[in-house]
Design a protein around this motif. Structure first.
Motif, PDB file in Angstrom:
ATOM      1  N   ILE A  43       0.815  -1.218   0.000  1.00 54.39           N
ATOM      2  CA  ILE A  43       0.000   0.000   0.000  1.00 54.39           C
ATOM      3  C   ILE A  43       0.853   1.275   0.000  1.00 54.39           C
ATOM      4  CG2 ILE A  43      -0.277   0.296   2.497  1.00 54.39           C
ATOM      5  CD1 ILE A  43      -3.104   0.707  -0.037  1.00 54.39           C
ATOM      6  N   THR A  44       2.143   1.137   0.324  1.00 56.08           N
ATOM      7  CA  THR A  44       3.005   2.303   0.499  1.00 56.08           C
ATOM      8  C   THR A  44       3.013   3.227  -0.713  1.00 56.08           C
ATOM      9  OG1 THR A  44       4.375   1.143   2.100  1.00 56.08           O
ATOM     10  CG2 THR A  44       5.375   3.024   0.998  1.00 56.08           C
ATOM     11  N   GLN A  45       3.133   2.686  -1.903  1.00 57.87           N
ATOM     12  CA  GLN A  45       3.168   3.544  -3.092  1.00 57.87           C
ATOM     13  C   GLN A  45       1.875   4.346  -3.232  1.00 57.87           C
ATOM     14  OE1 GLN A  45       3.315   1.443  -6.843  1.00 57.87           O
ATOM     15  NE2 GLN A  45       2.096  -0.246  -6.034  1.00 57.87           N
ATOM     16  N   HIS A  46       0.765   3.785  -2.791  1.00 55.74           N
ATOM     17  CA  HIS A  46      -0.523   4.465  -2.895  1.00 55.74           C
ATOM     18  C   HIS A  46      -0.661   5.543  -1.816  1.00 55.74           C
ATOM     19  CE1 HIS A  46      -1.259   1.457  -5.841  1.00 55.74           C
ATOM     20  NE2 HIS A  46      -1.163   0.489  -4.945  1.00 55.74           N
ATOM     21  N   VAL A  47      -0.079   5.305  -0.660  1.00 54.47           N
ATOM     22  CA  VAL A  47      -0.064   6.318   0.394  1.00 54.47           C
ATOM     23  C   VAL A  47       0.760   7.519  -0.078  1.00 54.47           C
ATOM     24  CG1 VAL A  47       0.694   6.835   2.751  1.00 54.47           C
ATOM     25  CG2 VAL A  47      -0.438   4.656   2.262  1.00 54.47           C
ATOM     26  N   PHE A  48       1.895   7.259  -0.710  1.00 53.39           N
ATOM     27  CA  PHE A  48       2.709   8.354  -1.236  1.00 53.39           C
ATOM     28  C   PHE A  48       1.972   9.116  -2.338  1.00 53.39           C
ATOM     29  CE2 PHE A  48       6.395   6.361   0.834  1.00 53.39           C
ATOM     30  CZ  PHE A  48       6.986   7.503   1.362  1.00 53.39           C
ATOM     31  N   ARG A  49       1.261   8.411  -3.188  1.00 55.19           N
ATOM     32  CA  ARG A  49       0.484   9.082  -4.236  1.00 55.19           C
ATOM     33  C   ARG A  49      -0.588   9.968  -3.604  1.00 55.19           C
ATOM     34  NH1 ARG A  49      -3.709   6.600  -8.426  1.00 55.19           N
ATOM     35  NH2 ARG A  49      -4.222   8.530  -9.516  1.00 55.19           N
TER      36      ARG A  49
ATOM     37  N   GLU B  15     -10.728   8.184  -7.010  1.00 53.30           N
ATOM     38  CA  GLU B  15     -10.362   6.998  -7.797  1.00 53.30           C
ATOM     39  C   GLU B  15      -9.363   6.136  -7.039  1.00 53.30           C
ATOM     40  OE1 GLU B  15      -7.628   6.419 -11.677  1.00 53.30           O
ATOM     41  OE2 GLU B  15      -9.310   7.798 -11.949  1.00 53.30           O
ATOM     42  N   LEU B  16      -8.374   6.761  -6.451  1.00 56.07           N
ATOM     43  CA  LEU B  16      -7.363   6.043  -5.679  1.00 56.07           C
ATOM     44  C   LEU B  16      -8.000   5.336  -4.481  1.00 56.07           C
ATOM     45  CD1 LEU B  16      -4.360   5.385  -5.164  1.00 56.07           C
ATOM     46  CD2 LEU B  16      -4.211   7.557  -3.918  1.00 56.07           C
ATOM     47  N   ALA B  17      -8.881   6.019  -3.777  1.00 52.16           N
ATOM     48  CA  ALA B  17      -9.538   5.426  -2.609  1.00 52.16           C
ATOM     49  C   ALA B  17     -10.320   4.182  -2.997  1.00 52.16           C
ATOM     50  CB  ALA B  17     -10.464   6.452  -1.954  1.00 52.16           C
ATOM     51  N   ARG B  18     -11.105   4.283  -4.059  1.00 53.58           N
ATOM     52  CA  ARG B  18     -11.926   3.142  -4.495  1.00 53.58           C
ATOM     53  C   ARG B  18     -11.060   1.973  -4.973  1.00 53.58           C
ATOM     54  NH1 ARG B  18     -14.862   7.436  -7.298  1.00 53.58           N
ATOM     55  NH2 ARG B  18     -16.693   7.945  -6.058  1.00 53.58           N
TER      56      ARG B  18
ATOM     57  N   GLY C 165      -6.684  16.917   7.498  1.00 51.11           N
ATOM     58  CA  GLY C 165      -6.278  16.095   8.636  1.00 51.11           C
ATOM     59  C   GLY C 165      -6.986  14.755   8.685  1.00 51.11           C
ATOM     60  N   LYS C 166      -8.263  14.740   8.336  1.00 46.26           N
ATOM     61  CA  LYS C 166      -9.004  13.469   8.301  1.00 46.26           C
ATOM     62  C   LYS C 166      -8.404  12.535   7.256  1.00 46.26           C
ATOM     63  CE  LYS C 166     -13.460  15.234   9.850  1.00 46.26           C
ATOM     64  NZ  LYS C 166     -14.873  15.471   9.483  1.00 46.26           N
ATOM     65  N   LEU C 167      -8.060  13.079   6.101  1.00 47.69           N
ATOM     66  CA  LEU C 167      -7.464  12.242   5.050  1.00 47.69           C
ATOM     67  C   LEU C 167      -6.094  11.718   5.460  1.00 47.69           C
ATOM     68  CD1 LEU C 167      -8.439  14.147   1.792  1.00 47.69           C
ATOM     69  CD2 LEU C 167      -9.262  11.927   2.563  1.00 47.69           C
ATOM     70  N   ALA C 168      -5.357  12.504   6.219  1.00 51.16           N
ATOM     71  CA  ALA C 168      -4.020  12.089   6.654  1.00 51.16           C
ATOM     72  C   ALA C 168      -4.062  11.026   7.752  1.00 51.16           C
ATOM     73  CB  ALA C 168      -3.233  13.300   7.146  1.00 51.16           C
ATOM     74  N   SER C 169      -5.182  10.899   8.429  1.00 48.45           N
ATOM     75  CA  SER C 169      -5.292   9.993   9.577  1.00 48.45           C
ATOM     76  C   SER C 169      -5.175   8.525   9.173  1.00 48.45           C
ATOM     77  CB  SER C 169      -6.646  10.216  10.275  1.00 48.45           C
ATOM     78  OG  SER C 169      -7.693   9.671   9.496  1.00 48.45           O
ATOM     79  N   SER C 170      -5.088   7.668  10.186  1.00 49.25           N
ATOM     80  CA  SER C 170      -5.005   6.228   9.920  1.00 49.25           C
ATOM     81  C   SER C 170      -6.315   5.678   9.368  1.00 49.25           C
ATOM     82  CB  SER C 170      -4.611   5.477  11.190  1.00 49.25           C
ATOM     83  OG  SER C 170      -5.533   5.735  12.220  1.00 49.25           O
ATOM     84  N   GLU C 171      -7.427   6.368   9.577  1.00 48.68           N
ATOM     85  CA  GLU C 171      -8.696   5.963   8.965  1.00 48.68           C
ATOM     86  C   GLU C 171      -8.764   6.380   7.498  1.00 48.68           C
ATOM     87  OE1 GLU C 171     -12.123   6.282  12.208  1.00 48.68           O
ATOM     88  OE2 GLU C 171     -10.922   8.110  12.007  1.00 48.68           O
ATOM     89  N   GLY C 172      -7.996   7.418   7.174  1.00 48.92           N
ATOM     90  CA  GLY C 172      -7.954   7.927   5.811  1.00 48.92           C
ATOM     91  C   GLY C 172      -6.842   7.274   5.017  1.00 48.92           C
ATOM     92  N   PHE C 173      -6.109   8.097   4.272  1.00 47.54           N
ATOM     93  CA  PHE C 173      -5.015   7.575   3.456  1.00 47.54           C
ATOM     94  C   PHE C 173      -3.806   7.150   4.290  1.00 47.54           C
ATOM     95  CE2 PHE C 173      -6.845  10.271  -0.117  1.00 47.54           C
ATOM     96  CZ  PHE C 173      -7.221   9.199  -0.917  1.00 47.54           C
ATOM     97  N   GLY C 174      -3.732   7.606   5.537  1.00 45.67           N
ATOM     98  CA  GLY C 174      -2.610   7.230   6.401  1.00 45.67           C
ATOM     99  C   GLY C 174      -1.323   7.955   6.103  1.00 45.67           C
ATOM    100  N   THR C 175      -1.419   9.133   5.535  1.00 43.84           N
ATOM    101  CA  THR C 175      -0.197   9.866   5.176  1.00 43.84           C
ATOM    102  C   THR C 175       0.530  10.418   6.391  1.00 43.84           C
ATOM    103  OG1 THR C 175      -1.449  11.911   4.794  1.00 43.84           O
ATOM    104  CG2 THR C 175      -1.077  10.478   2.895  1.00 43.84           C
ATOM    105  N   TRP C 176      -0.082  10.396   7.549  1.00 47.63           N
ATOM    106  CA  TRP C 176       0.584  10.841   8.778  1.00 47.63           C
ATOM    107  C   TRP C 176       1.853  10.002   9.027  1.00 47.63           C
ATOM    108  CZ3 TRP C 176       1.634   7.359  12.543  1.00 47.63           C
ATOM    109  CH2 TRP C 176       0.966   6.130  12.460  1.00 47.63           C
ATOM    110  N   ALA C 177       1.884   8.814   8.486  1.00 45.71           N
ATOM    111  CA  ALA C 177       2.997   7.900   8.744  1.00 45.71           C
ATOM    112  C   ALA C 177       4.241   8.211   7.918  1.00 45.71           C
ATOM    113  CB  ALA C 177       2.565   6.459   8.482  1.00 45.71           C
ATOM    114  N   ILE C 178       4.108   9.117   6.972  1.00 45.86           N
ATOM    115  CA  ILE C 178       5.271   9.444   6.126  1.00 45.86           C
ATOM    116  C   ILE C 178       6.213  10.338   6.890  1.00 45.86           C
ATOM    117  CG2 ILE C 178       6.019  10.620   4.020  1.00 45.86           C
ATOM    118  CD1 ILE C 178       3.375   9.764   2.741  1.00 45.86           C
TER     119      ILE C 178
END
Length: 151
Positions: free
Chosen positions: A8-14, A53-56, A138-151
């Motif tokens: 999933i990492t490449q998709h989180v970066f996208r 599109e990415l989410a789906r 912030g919601k999108l960055a969360s672990s419920e969202g795309f998880g970008t907080w982890a980058i």
């Protein structure tokens, strides 16, 4: 921390790239005249479509939460674009003066103050006008969202 070997990492970066592109346009929008706001909104709309599109396609069960957050982000950016009823003529992208929409002080800061090559790079925005879309960001960055907080 994000596991660089996880599929999933490449998709989180996208997702992070898409989110940051919207955020930077939103920040610029908050200090721009209405005509520029409309141009920036048009750019953001295609980025929101890519996020959906990415989410789906890649985020399974989290897609439902992500889609709601993208809708909130889009609504906040649309509202920001429409502030002033399309009659804002002041341009505060230089970081001087007050917000042309709400009158709050313009925030101007260097994101990387000690890095060579970035001495003239500034983030300029209205923090008051940016609050609604940053909440959705912030919601999108969360672990419920795309998880970008982890980058």
């Amino acid at each position: 921390m994000l596991d660089s070997t996880h599929p999933i990492t490449q998709h989180v970066f996208r997702a992070s790239g898409l989110m940051d592109r919207v955020m930077s346009r939103g920040q610029k929008m908050s200090v721009s005249p209405s005509a520029v706001r409309a141009e920036l909104l048009a750019e953001c709309l295609s980025l929101f479509a890519e996020m959906r599109e990415l989410a789906r396609a890649r985020f399974g069960k989290r897609a439902a939460f992500i889609l709601v957050a993208v809708d909130e982000y889009e609504a906040a950016i649309c509202a920001l674009s429409g502030l002033g009823g399309g009659r804002i003529t002041e341009d505060r992208r230089d970081g001087e003066g007050a917000c042309p929409a709400c009158g709050a002080p313009i925030a101007k800061r260097r994101p990387l103050p000690d890095c060579k090559g970035f001495e003239e790079h500034w983030i300029i925005l209205c923090r008051e006008c940016d609050k609604p879309f940053m909440e959705a960001h912030g919601k999108l960055a969360s672990s419920e969202g795309f998880g970008t907080w982890a980058i």
